[in-house]
Design an enzyme around this catalytic site. Structure first.
Site, PDB file in Angstrom:
ATOM      1  N   ARG A 128      -6.643  14.946  -3.563  1.00  0.00           N
ATOM      2  CA  ARG A 128      -5.548  15.089  -4.532  1.00  0.00           C
ATOM      3  C   ARG A 128      -5.027  16.510  -4.394  1.00  0.00           C
ATOM      4  O   ARG A 128      -5.758  17.459  -4.619  1.00  0.00           O
ATOM      5  CB  ARG A 128      -6.034  14.828  -5.956  1.00  0.00           C
ATOM      6  CG  ARG A 128      -5.054  15.320  -6.995  1.00  0.00           C
ATOM      7  CD  ARG A 128      -5.344  14.857  -8.387  1.00  0.00           C
ATOM      8  NE  ARG A 128      -5.054  13.445  -8.531  1.00  0.00           N
ATOM      9  CZ  ARG A 128      -4.943  12.825  -9.711  1.00  0.00           C
ATOM     10  NH1 ARG A 128      -5.092  13.516 -10.830  1.00  0.00           N
ATOM     11  NH2 ARG A 128      -4.691  11.538  -9.769  1.00  0.00           N
ATOM     12  N   HIS A 155       1.537   8.393  -5.105  1.00  0.00           N
ATOM     13  CA  HIS A 155       0.251   8.101  -5.753  1.00  0.00           C
ATOM     14  C   HIS A 155      -0.115   6.624  -5.472  1.00  0.00           C
ATOM     15  O   HIS A 155      -0.077   5.776  -6.363  1.00  0.00           O
ATOM     16  CB  HIS A 155       0.379   8.363  -7.254  1.00  0.00           C
ATOM     17  CG  HIS A 155      -0.938   8.462  -7.978  1.00  0.00           C
ATOM     18  ND1 HIS A 155      -2.162   8.377  -7.340  1.00  0.00           N
ATOM     19  CD2 HIS A 155      -1.221   8.639  -9.300  1.00  0.00           C
ATOM     20  CE1 HIS A 155      -3.128   8.494  -8.237  1.00  0.00           C
ATOM     21  NE2 HIS A 155      -2.592   8.652  -9.429  1.00  0.00           N
ATOM     22  N   GLN A 158      -2.831   4.612  -7.560  1.00  0.00           N
ATOM     23  CA  GLN A 158      -2.389   4.165  -8.878  1.00  0.00           C
ATOM     24  C   GLN A 158      -1.576   2.877  -8.761  1.00  0.00           C
ATOM     25  O   GLN A 158      -1.798   1.917  -9.506  1.00  0.00           O
ATOM     26  CB  GLN A 158      -1.542   5.269  -9.541  1.00  0.00           C
ATOM     27  CG  GLN A 158      -1.011   4.888 -10.913  1.00  0.00           C
ATOM     28  CD  GLN A 158      -2.115   4.681 -11.933  1.00  0.00           C
ATOM     29  OE1 GLN A 158      -2.943   5.546 -12.129  1.00  0.00           O
ATOM     30  NE2 GLN A 158      -2.150   3.519 -12.574  1.00  0.00           N
ATOM     31  N   ASP A 250       5.968   7.362 -16.974  1.00  0.00           N
ATOM     32  CA  ASP A 250       5.032   8.426 -16.556  1.00  0.00           C
ATOM     33  C   ASP A 250       5.480   9.694 -17.271  1.00  0.00           C
ATOM     34  O   ASP A 250       6.595   9.747 -17.816  1.00  0.00           O
ATOM     35  CB  ASP A 250       5.128   8.580 -15.020  1.00  0.00           C
ATOM     36  CG  ASP A 250       4.209   9.668 -14.465  1.00  0.00           C
ATOM     37  OD1 ASP A 250       3.230  10.034 -15.150  1.00  0.00           O
ATOM     38  OD2 ASP A 250       4.482  10.153 -13.342  1.00  0.00           O
ATOM     39  N   CYS A 290       0.710   5.078 -16.163  1.00  0.00           N
ATOM     40  CA  CYS A 290      -0.391   5.497 -15.279  1.00  0.00           C
ATOM     41  C   CYS A 290      -1.385   6.400 -16.001  1.00  0.00           C
ATOM     42  O   CYS A 290      -2.521   6.529 -15.555  1.00  0.00           O
ATOM     43  CB  CYS A 290       0.165   6.179 -14.037  1.00  0.00           C
ATOM     44  SG  CYS A 290       1.260   7.557 -14.414  1.00  0.00           S
ATOM     45  N   ARG A 318      -8.077   0.930 -11.724  1.00  0.00           N
ATOM     46  CA  ARG A 318      -8.197   1.968 -10.693  1.00  0.00           C
ATOM     47  C   ARG A 318      -9.532   1.815  -9.959  1.00  0.00           C
ATOM     48  O   ARG A 318      -9.610   1.934  -8.741  1.00  0.00           O
ATOM     49  CB  ARG A 318      -8.110   3.364 -11.332  1.00  0.00           C
ATOM     50  CG  ARG A 318      -6.757   3.743 -11.897  1.00  0.00           C
ATOM     51  CD  ARG A 318      -5.721   3.932 -10.816  1.00  0.00           C
ATOM     52  NE  ARG A 318      -6.139   4.907  -9.817  1.00  0.00           N
ATOM     53  CZ  ARG A 318      -5.998   6.229  -9.945  1.00  0.00           C
ATOM     54  NH1 ARG A 318      -5.394   6.728 -10.998  1.00  0.00           N
ATOM     55  NH2 ARG A 318      -6.409   7.056  -9.002  1.00  0.00           N
TER      56      ARG A 318
HETATM   57  N1  NVA Z   1       3.486  12.177 -12.083  1.00  0.00           N
HETATM   58  C1  NVA Z   1       2.180  12.503 -12.601  1.00  0.00           C
HETATM   59  C2  NVA Z   1       1.225  11.386 -12.346  1.00  0.00           C
HETATM   60  C3  NVA Z   1      -0.115  11.574 -12.995  1.00  0.00           C
HETATM   61  C4  NVA Z   1      -1.069  10.454 -12.672  1.00  0.00           C
HETATM   62  C5  NVA Z   1       1.693  13.799 -11.992  1.00  0.00           C
HETATM   63  O1  NVA Z   1       1.841  13.970 -10.777  1.00  0.00           O
HETATM   64  O2  NVA Z   1       1.169  14.638 -12.727  1.00  0.00           O
HETATM   65  N1   CP Z   2      -3.459   8.183 -13.399  1.00  0.00           N
HETATM   66  C1   CP Z   2      -4.217   9.128 -12.853  1.00  0.00           C
HETATM   67  O1   CP Z   2      -4.190   9.373 -11.646  1.00  0.00           O
HETATM   68  O2   CP Z   2      -5.044   9.757 -13.729  1.00  0.00           O
HETATM   69  P1   CP Z   2      -5.818  11.125 -13.440  1.00  0.00           P
HETATM   70  O3   CP Z   2      -4.767  12.164 -13.197  1.00  0.00           O
HETATM   71  O4   CP Z   2      -6.606  11.391 -14.686  1.00  0.00           O
HETATM   72  O5   CP Z   2      -6.696  10.940 -12.255  1.00  0.00           O
END
Ligand code: NVA
Ligand code: CP
Length: 330
Positions: A128, A155, A158, A250, A290, A318
């Site tokens: 990540r 992502h 997700q 989101d 999400c 997930r």
């Molecule tokens: N768009 C959000 C998704 C979190 C799961 C982010 O990147 O923070």
């Molecule tokens: N939806 C998601 O990816 O959650 P986290 O950021 O908590 O991993």
């Protein structure tokens, strides 16, 4: 048959059952859903359904026995961190978590050297991070599969879980419209891939200048040739939500955009999932998020409460979706 023998037999049987679903994805990276075809995505979802059902029935799969997943985190996480770690454990393997302040990816040494070293210790890498290109670079230099667990651009983990949730709720992907309200971000991009590949019509409503990347929309259009799914990007949430079976949102400010949060609150204020908006959706519509959710911003508290069962099932999924990815590629 002795109890111990029966247990071993049942494990072997389960392993064979899982093989029925499998495609030859061993060694493949999981970087965006665009790298997979309709059949492969549907298969991954079917494996996830089987693994979910078996886990609930107490049946175990040790397909990744003694395998190790390195998990690199340059951004925070709850769901991804826990579901991957629990998931690989349930499959007989284990995880090593590497936080950005420990490895300082791309600064302490090259991404290519990190990839070459990890390839000699572990069996898969989950990452990540911010720049999508860094994940591509890591994968290019790894001898082991790399899983994208969120970048600024995509992502896919997700959205695989989202598709699993949609299949559970509606039975198939046929004749469905998903409306995404909010920022044209990593979630919007991955939903374009997921919906176009499975045949779900997609309408995205964002403020002007916050639309998804045009290149991603074109990739989506290419992917939809096989499924005939429609894609539309507009700036009117009320129009977008008309007849939607799935309404998705989101956060307005993603990880890494914290400094823009106040400015974005003003720009996105009409892009909220609330009761008035939901009244325009299809009667059987569900809401997906999400998570993490910001009640009072992209979604109201009453809508979060009303659709909590589905949204938290989506979060649970997930785990099952990622187990399907890991058993298929690792
Ligand atoms: N768009 C959000 C998704 C979190 C799961 C982010 O990147 O923070
Ligand atoms: N939806 C998601 O990816 O959650 P986290 O950021 O908590 O991993």
């Amino acid at each position: 048959m002795q109890l111990a023998t029966r247990v071993i037999m049942s494990k072997i049987t389960e392993k064979i059952l899982l093989k029925e679903f499998k495609m030859e994805l061993k060694g493949k990276d999981f970087i965006t859903l665009f790298d997979f075809n309709n059949k492969e995505i549907n298969n991954l979802i079917d494996i996830a359904i089987k693994l979910k059902q078996d886990t609930k029935e107490g049946k175990t799969h040790y397909e990744l026995k003694d395998k190790t997943l390195a998990m690199i985190f340059a951004k925070p996480s709850l769901r991804t961190r826990v579901s991957f770690e629990v998931g690989i454990r349930q499959l007989g393997g284990h995880a090593v978590v590497l936080k950005q302040d420990e490895i300082i990816l791309g600064e302490r040494e090259t991404i290519s050297d990190t990839a070459r070293v990890l390839s000699r210790y572990v069996n898969g890498i989950m990452i990540r991070t911010f720049a999508h290109q860094d994940v591509i670079e890591l994968a290019k230099n790894s001898d082991i599969p790399v899983i994208n667990a969120l970048t600024d651009s995509y992502h896919p983990c997700q959205v695989l879980a989202d598709l699993l949730t949609i299949k559970e709720k509606f039975g198939s992907f046929d004749n469905l419209k998903l409306t995404y309200i909010g920022d044209g971000n990593n979630m919007a991009n991955s939903l374009i891939a997921g919906c176009m590949l499975t045949g779900i019509d997609l309408c995205i409503a964002t403020p002007v200048d916050y639309e998804p990347d045009t290149n991603v929309i074109w990739k989506g259009k290419d992917a939809s040739i096989a499924t005939k799914a429609k894609i539309e990007v507009i700036n009117d949430p009320a129009e977008a939500v008309k007849g939607a079976n799935i309404v998705y949102t989101d956060v307005w400010a993603s990880m890494g955009q914290e400094k823009e949060a106040q400015k974005r609150k003003k720009i996105f204020k009409n892009f909220q999932i609330n009761k008035t908006l939901m009244n325009k959706a299809a009667e059987d519509a569900i809401v997906l998020h999400c998570l993490p959710a910001h009640r009072g911003e992209e979604i109201t508290k009453d809508i979060m409460d009303k659709y909590a069962d589905t949204i938290f099932e989506q979060a649970e999924n997930r785990l099952h979706a990622q187990k399907a990815v890991m058993v298929s590629i690792m």
